[in-house]
Design a protein around this motif. Structure first.
Motif, short mmCIF file in Angstrom:
data_model
loop_
_atom_site.label_atom_id
_atom_site.label_comp_id
_atom_site.label_asym_id
_atom_site.label_seq_id
_atom_site.Cartn_x
_atom_site.Cartn_y
_atom_site.Cartn_z
N GLY A 70 0.74 -1.25 0.00
CA GLY A 70 0.00 0.00 0.00
C GLY A 70 0.77 1.31 0.00
O GLY A 70 0.21 2.35 -0.24
N GLU A 71 2.09 1.29 0.26
CA GLU A 71 2.83 2.56 0.28
C GLU A 71 3.09 3.12 -1.12
O GLU A 71 3.43 4.28 -1.27
N LEU A 72 2.93 2.25 -2.11
CA LEU A 72 3.17 2.71 -3.48
C LEU A 72 1.85 2.82 -4.22
O LEU A 72 0.98 1.96 -4.08
N ASP A 89 0.57 9.16 -2.43
CA ASP A 89 0.54 10.50 -1.85
C ASP A 89 0.61 10.44 -0.33
O ASP A 89 1.28 11.23 0.30
N SER A 90 -0.11 9.45 0.24
CA SER A 90 -0.14 9.42 1.71
C SER A 90 1.24 9.05 2.26
O SER A 90 1.67 9.57 3.28
N PHE A 91 1.96 8.18 1.56
CA PHE A 91 3.32 7.83 2.01
C PHE A 91 4.24 9.05 1.90
O PHE A 91 5.00 9.37 2.82
N LEU A 92 4.13 9.75 0.79
CA LEU A 92 4.94 10.95 0.58
C LEU A 92 4.61 12.00 1.65
O LEU A 92 5.49 12.65 2.21
N GLU A 93 3.33 12.13 1.94
CA GLU A 93 2.92 13.11 2.95
C GLU A 93 3.42 12.72 4.34
O GLU A 93 3.86 13.57 5.11
N LYS A 494 4.52 24.75 10.89
CA LYS A 494 3.66 23.94 11.78
C LYS A 494 2.45 23.33 11.06
O LYS A 494 1.93 22.31 11.48
N ALA A 495 2.00 23.97 9.99
CA ALA A 495 0.78 23.49 9.32
C ALA A 495 1.00 22.15 8.64
O ALA A 495 2.10 21.85 8.16
N PRO A 496 -0.02 21.30 8.60
CA PRO A 496 0.10 20.02 7.88
C PRO A 496 0.32 20.26 6.38
O PRO A 496 -0.23 21.21 5.82
N ILE A 497 1.12 19.40 5.77
CA ILE A 497 1.39 19.54 4.33
C ILE A 497 0.62 18.48 3.56
O ILE A 497 0.75 17.28 3.83
N GLY A 498 -0.19 18.93 2.62
CA GLY A 498 -0.86 18.01 1.71
C GLY A 498 -0.23 18.18 0.33
O GLY A 498 0.15 19.29 -0.04
N LEU A 499 -0.06 17.09 -0.39
CA LEU A 499 0.61 17.19 -1.69
C LEU A 499 -0.36 16.75 -2.77
O LEU A 499 -0.63 15.57 -2.90
N SER A 500 -0.86 17.72 -3.54
CA SER A 500 -1.77 17.31 -4.60
C SER A 500 -1.24 17.65 -5.99
O SER A 500 -1.33 16.85 -6.90
N GLU A 501 -0.63 18.81 -6.12
CA GLU A 501 -0.12 19.22 -7.44
C GLU A 501 1.19 18.50 -7.75
O GLU A 501 2.01 18.28 -6.85
N PRO A 502 1.43 18.18 -9.03
CA PRO A 502 2.69 17.50 -9.40
C PRO A 502 3.93 18.27 -8.93
O PRO A 502 4.89 17.67 -8.45
N SER A 503 3.91 19.61 -9.04
CA SER A 503 5.13 20.32 -8.67
C SER A 503 5.34 20.33 -7.15
O SER A 503 6.46 20.47 -6.68
N GLU A 504 4.27 20.16 -6.40
CA GLU A 504 4.42 20.01 -4.94
C GLU A 504 5.07 18.66 -4.63
O GLU A 504 5.97 18.57 -3.79
N LYS A 505 4.58 17.64 -5.31
CA LYS A 505 5.13 16.30 -5.06
C LYS A 505 6.59 16.22 -5.46
O LYS A 505 7.41 15.63 -4.77
N GLU A 506 6.88 16.87 -6.58
CA GLU A 506 8.25 16.83 -7.08
C GLU A 506 9.19 17.51 -6.07
O GLU A 506 10.27 16.99 -5.76
N LEU A 507 8.76 18.65 -5.56
CA LEU A 507 9.59 19.37 -4.60
C LEU A 507 9.78 18.55 -3.33
O LEU A 507 10.91 18.40 -2.83
#
Ligand code: ARG
Length: 588
Positions: A70-72, A89-93, A494-507
């Motif tokens: 499930g991590e992938l 996404d959840s693993f990356l987050e 301090k805020a939680p980070i959610g990653l939805s956009e490709p450039s967010e994930k890439e960074l």
């Protein structure tokens, strides 16, 4: 912390193991085909060979297990059995939020740390600096940062060249000019004046004259050699004079290195190990390592397996004086006594034979094992003519000239960019100083240590491309994004980070690769690997900044998440630039 690839390797390794295969073959690395997936694992091929099975079948079985874990979010097969992996996404987050908590901004940590002495700088008293000394200082300072960040206890030692022939040459030159000075009167043995008879500017003029005189006349050379031997054996007037030479040089050097942002914890030198020469010679003798060679005393270091002849290490010259090899060997004795686990020398690679001699002799003497002594050699910074770079119309390199040169150039750029300070203002001169030094350091560090490179001031200070100023600018911009949003890095992160956009994930993916880059830079003693990483991060941030709304995002939690990602990126860029010895201006 563990990098994303290490975490994925563990995951894939477990799947390999569950299939009865060697878990080490589950090694995951950044993909060569990022268009297919960000990560890949090629271990099924080797596993198939070992298990005499079909690689695709093995890859299929591993894929099935990974999908169940499930991590992938995506696992695909390619070619004869390559696995392409995309973390969910959840693993990356989850990993990104771990990164937020990491006090080391994602740096790699050694499990077992060491006490290390880094020998860099290496200027010679009274002799002009050359580009080798500059490179040594810059690379040494950054290796210190890289190693400390991994947990080692590291001390930088400048290892002043203050005990060689140049000291005798200076003494003799001064004697010819001012024979009446009390230092030359053999009936006087104490109570010398406190005030130095020469300034550092005098030395800059006396040394070239002294060296030229020795080249011209054999008689003068013999005098200088005799004076060196007398100095080393303790003639009081010479010692007193020597102390003045060292003191005035050191004062000037302290200013130069401070301006360059290079620090040393130890200001020792060749002379400081003089008292250790005698015990060292005794223990060499006890171990029957000293041999006679035309009146000189040497240690044989050649080996059958050597491709070229390695001459013996010269310990005592025939006139009784000691040289570069002896002081370096005695320094290793001192370093062993001081309890260092490892000694690293950041010195021009052309001195490699010298270090082979010294390290082998030290190993024969039982001071350190050979793998605990390293010569981290480097290439030359050349001018556009392809010859070692010089300032002052082809004359000697003066660090202060070089610094003014880069600062001037940086000032032109800073004036062009004309940024309005948002917070506390820094003067343009102060910014230009930071930018100029960063330009010089990054230009040096971003080349593989062992290669030569060309001094190109315009390129170094450019705000675009792979340069120090570009990185400083990127950091300044990240800070300004936060400031404009009415927050700061500590608050925003301090805020939680959610990653939805490709450039967010890439960074985020890139930030999670810091430990890999850090480890590799550490293990290879190659700062350029970290330069590549931080440059990649800055570029990825820039893409993120243009693709995603940050402070003007309307959804509050997305806005907070993006500001947190900005703060996280800034924290890592700061950590890396600090390791490299580069300061970040408040604005530019
Ligand atoms: N003073 C030497 C030179 O100018 C460099 C010293 C390097 N360090 C050492 N331990 N040998 O070439």
């Amino acid at each position: 912390m563990l990098s994303l690839t290490s975490r994925l390797s563990r995951l894939v390794g477990e799947a390999f193991q569950a299939e009865g295969l060697d878990p080490d073959l589950g090694l995951v690395r950044v993909s060569d085909r990022p268009d297919l997936a960000p990560f890949q694992c090629n271990g099924a091929l080797a596993a198939a060979k070992a298990a005499k099975k079909n690689p695709r079948a093995i890859a299929e079985a591993v894929k099935a297990r990974l999908e169940a874990a499930g991590e992938l979010s995506d696992v695909t097969l390619a070619g004869p059995g390559f696995l392409n992996l995309t973390p969910s996404d959840s693993f990356l987050e989850a990993m990104t939020s771990e990164l937020k908590e990491d006090p080391n901004a994602g740096a790699w940590q050694r499990e077992k740390t060491e006490k290390v002495v880094l020998d860099y700088g290496g200027p010679n008293v009274a002799k002009p600096l050359h580009v080798g000394h500059l490179r040594s200082a810059i690379i040494g300072q950054s290796l210190k940062g890289i190693m400390r960040a991994a947990g080692d206890e590291v001390l930088g030692d400048i290892h002043l060249g203050d005990w060689g022939l140049q000291m005798g040459q200076l003494i003799v030159e001064l004697k010819h000019r001012e024979p009446g000075l009390v230092y030359f009167d053999e009936s006087v043995t104490s109570g010398y004046p406190e005030e130095s008879p020469v300034t550092v500017a005098d030395l800059a003029e006396i040394y070239p004259a002294a060296s030229a005189a020795c080249k011209e006349s054999e008689g003068r050379m013999a005098e200088a050699q005799a004076a060196t031997a007398e100095l080393q054996s303790g003639r009081p007037g010479y010692r007193a004079l020597w102390q003045h030479f060292v003191d005035v040089s050191r004062e000037a050097l302290e200013g130069d290195y401070a301006a360059l942002g290079v620090q040393f914890e130890l200001w020792r030198g060749e002379a400081s190990v003089d008292p250790l020469i005698e015990p060292m010679v005794e223990s060499l003798q006890k171990k029957s390592l000293l041999e006679d060679s035309d009146g000189a005393r040497v240690v044989t270091v050649a080996r059958e397996t050597d491709k070229k002849d390695i001459p013996p290490l010269l310990v005592i010259k025939s006139n009784g004086s000691v040289g570069y090899g002896s002081t370096d060997l005695a320094t290793l004795l001192e370093r062993q006594q001081d309890g260092f686990d490892r000694c690293i020398y950041v010195v021009d690679k052309r001195q490699s034979e010298h270090f082979v001699q010294v390290f082998r002799a030290a190993a024969r003497l039982g001071l350190f094992s050979e793998d605990a002594m390293e010569h981290a050699g480097f290439g030359t910074m050349n001018g556009k003519d392809g010859r070692p770079f010089k300032t002052r119309e082809g004359g000697v390199l003066r660090l202060s000239d070089l610094i003014s040169m880069v600062t001037e150039k940086a000032l032109e750029r800073v004036r062009e960019s004309d940024s309005a300070p948002e917070g506390e203002a820094m003067s343009k001169e102060e910014i230009a100083r930071m930018v100029g030094i960063a330009a010089l350091k990054f230009a040096d560090l971003s080349n593989p240590r062992t290669t030569d490179y060309i001094f190109d001031l315009d390129r170094f200070v450019s705000f675009e491309g792979k340069t120090g100023p570009y990185l400083q600018y990127a950091a300044v911009r990240m800070a300004s994004v936060l400031r404009k949003a009415g927050t700061g890095p500590e608050e925003a992160i301090k805020a939680p980070i959610g990653l939805s956009e490709p450039s967010e994930k890439e960074l985020a993916t890139l930030l999670l690769g810091f430990a890999d880059a850090h480890r590799s830079a550490y293990e290879k003693r190659m700062p350029h690997i970290l330069c590549e990483h931080v440059f990649g991060v800055a570029q990825s941030f820039s893409k993120y900044y243009s693709n995603c709304r940050i402070s003007d995002e309307e959804d509050n939690s997305v806005r907070a998440s993006r500001l947190a990602l900005t703060a996280l990126t800034l924290g890592q860029v700061r950590a890396i630039l600090t390791q490299l010895g580069i300061e970040i201006p408040k604005h530019m």
